[in-house]
Structure formats: C-alpha cells, structure tokens
Motif scaffolding. Structure first.
Motif, PDB file in Angstrom:
ATOM      1  N   MET A 216      41.353  39.853  34.310  1.00  0.00           N
ATOM      2  CA  MET A 216      40.188  40.402  33.730  1.00  0.00           C
ATOM      3  C   MET A 216      38.946  40.332  34.717  1.00  0.00           C
ATOM      4  SD  MET A 216      39.735  40.454  29.739  1.00  0.00           S
ATOM      5  CE  MET A 216      38.504  41.524  29.630  1.00  0.00           C
ATOM      6  N   ASP A 217      38.207  41.432  34.872  1.00  0.00           N
ATOM      7  CA  ASP A 217      36.955  41.227  35.746  1.00  0.00           C
ATOM      8  C   ASP A 217      36.028  42.368  35.068  1.00  0.00           C
ATOM      9  OD1 ASP A 217      35.439  39.783  37.530  1.00  0.00           O
ATOM     10  OD2 ASP A 217      35.696  41.499  38.994  1.00  0.00           O
ATOM     11  N   GLU A 218      34.718  41.879  35.114  1.00  0.00           N
ATOM     12  CA  GLU A 218      33.588  42.837  34.711  1.00  0.00           C
ATOM     13  C   GLU A 218      34.076  43.798  33.378  1.00  0.00           C
ATOM     14  OE1 GLU A 218      32.357  45.054  38.052  1.00  0.00           O
ATOM     15  OE2 GLU A 218      31.485  43.333  38.939  1.00  0.00           O
ATOM     16  N   GLY A 219      34.481  43.018  32.334  1.00  0.00           N
ATOM     17  CA  GLY A 219      34.787  43.633  31.186  1.00  0.00           C
ATOM     18  C   GLY A 219      36.007  44.612  31.074  1.00  0.00           C
ATOM     19  N   THR A 220      36.957  44.519  31.933  1.00  0.00           N
ATOM     20  CA  THR A 220      37.997  45.506  32.033  1.00  0.00           C
ATOM     21  C   THR A 220      39.304  44.729  32.175  1.00  0.00           C
ATOM     22  OG1 THR A 220      37.801  46.247  34.346  1.00  0.00           O
ATOM     23  CG2 THR A 220      36.694  47.452  32.503  1.00  0.00           C
ATOM     24  N   ILE A 221      40.495  45.086  32.385  1.00  0.00           N
ATOM     25  CA  ILE A 221      41.909  44.551  32.836  1.00  0.00           C
ATOM     26  C   ILE A 221      41.973  45.411  34.130  1.00  0.00           C
ATOM     27  CG2 ILE A 221      44.310  44.509  32.310  1.00  0.00           C
ATOM     28  CD1 ILE A 221      43.726  44.291  29.314  1.00  0.00           C
ATOM     29  N   LEU A 222      41.780  44.514  35.166  1.00  0.00           N
ATOM     30  CA  LEU A 222      42.147  45.091  36.466  1.00  0.00           C
ATOM     31  C   LEU A 222      43.557  45.108  36.644  1.00  0.00           C
ATOM     32  CD1 LEU A 222      39.523  43.746  39.028  1.00  0.00           C
ATOM     33  CD2 LEU A 222      39.630  45.972  37.813  1.00  0.00           C
TER      34      LEU A 222
END
Length: 247
Positions: A216-222
């Motif tokens: 995850m990064d910045e509130g999303t699943i990358l």
C-alpha cells in the motif's frame, strides 16, 4: 458477494480533516477463508486504517465492507455481533493490568458470548498451554515480558473463537529477542487454517507464511501478489523503492 470470500471490501475511503487527509482512497480487497494476507508499505500509507476499518474501529467515509456476505457498514447491521467473529491484536497488548491473565482471557467470552465460567476457563487454559504460558494463568500483566504479553493477547482473541484474525504490527513494540516467540504463534495459527490479515515490517514472516502480499501507498493498494511476485519481481517503481530500503 461471492460465498468464497470471508471479507470483501469495495471502494473503501477514509478521509480526515474535511477530506484533506486521505488515509484510504478507494480500496478494493477480497479475502478467501483460510488465506493469510500480509500488508506492507511505508508509515502513514493506510495499512492500520484499513485493518481497523474491517471491524469498524474506524468508520469509513465511503465504501462497503462485507463480512461473511453481510454489509457491516449498513446502519441496520448489529456490528457487535460481527465483531465477535473478528479477533484483533494490536501493537500494544491492551491487557487489563488489574486482572490476572486468566481473567483477561475469560472476560469477553463470559460477558459477550455468555459462556459459563468453567467452560471459558478450560478453553483459556488450553490456549495458554499451546503458547507455553499455562503456568502464568494467575499472574498479572506486569509480571510478564513483552513477548509473553503479546502471546496472551493473541490467545485472548482466540478465546472468542473468531473466524478472522487481524494483526496490527504485533511485534513492533517488542525487543528483538521476543519477536520470534510471537511470530511462532502466528505461524502455527496460519498452518491451522486461520484467516489472517497482518500489518507488519517482518518481511521474513511475509515470505514464509503469506499466501498474498499487498503493498500500500498513499491510501491505495498499489500492488499485490504472492511473496515471490512481490519480493523477487515487484512491478511498481514505488514497491521497488520501498523494498530496497527494508530488505
């Protein structure tokens, strides 16, 4: 929702400060029964917020969470009933300091599930035996090491016989020599088929135990995939940069 999934998350958002801080910014996730998912990512990326949202310790700004096909974000859902199905282990042990270990473990089953005291104590002692702490049943939390407290916190959650276990950085507050004893308990749970979502910085545990790793990064699943996919062949530049720092 598919009956194959014990948890399904759709379009989950959690915003703070009138939308200026987007802790979660559109998360979709499906979890199969018996699956072990490890969630990794930098501090502040939304990992813990996602975990805490799964039993509504965080109220989503938007989106739906289905637990065993029931929308727990629906206001008509009895959330306390569904919380009994989800065990949670935090970074700090959250044991009641004025109660013995046995009382800490039996309080919830007796009060919430109306289990008889003798039955609750029998189950608690069996679980303490599993983690090698049966002889500490009448001790108080202050008399235990950090690793012992966290083992108690895990089996306390198991006393409620949950369908899912959530672990929010369960080893990050421990001295290094105590980490292994807690991870061993979690590995045993995974082998026995417990559905688990684990936020952790223990990459060795993720490699060994996870069915799926989520970055995850910045509130999303990358990015998500098997441990081999994520650790050996990450596709996203942000994942590569993160792993270069932690591996």
């Amino acid at each position: 929702m598919s009956a194959n999934y014990i948890i399904s998350v759709r379009g989950l958002k959690k915003h703070y400060n009138r939308g200026k801080i987007k802790a979660l910014n559109g998360v979709d996730l499906d979890v199969k029964k018996g699956e072990v998912i490890v969630i990794i990512g930098p501090s502040g990326c939304g990992k813990s917020t996602l975990l805490r949202s799964l039993n509504l310790l965080e109220q989503p700004t938007e989106g739906q969470i289905f637990l065993e096909n029931v929308d727990i974000t629906d206001r008509n859902t009895n959330i306390n009933l569904h919380r009994r199905k989800v065990g949670m282990v935090f970074q700090h042990f959250n044991l009641f300091p004025n109660m013995t270990i046995l009382k800490n473990m039996t309080l919830a089953p007796i009060q919430l599930k109306k289990v008889k005291k003798a039955e609750a104590e029998k189950k608690a002692l069996e679980l303490l035996r599993v983690v090698g702490l049966e002889d500490r049943a009448n001790a108080y939390p202050s008399q235990l090491s950090g690793g012992q407290k966290q083992r108690v916190a895990i089996v306390r959650a198991l006393c409620m016989e949950p369908d899912v276990m959530l672990f929010d950085e369960p080893t990050s507050a421990l001295d290094p020599e105590m980490v292994g004893e807690v991870l061993d308990v979690m590995k045993k749970l995974a082998r026995e088929g417990m559905t688990m979502l684990v936020v952790t910085h223990e990459m060795g545990f993720a490699r060994e135990v996870a069915d799926r790793v989520i970055f995850m990064d910045e509130g999303t699943i990358l990015e998500e995939g098997t441990p081999a996919d994520i650790f050996s062949q990450p596709q996203h530049e942000r994942t590569k940069a993160f792993l270069n720092k932690v591996l």
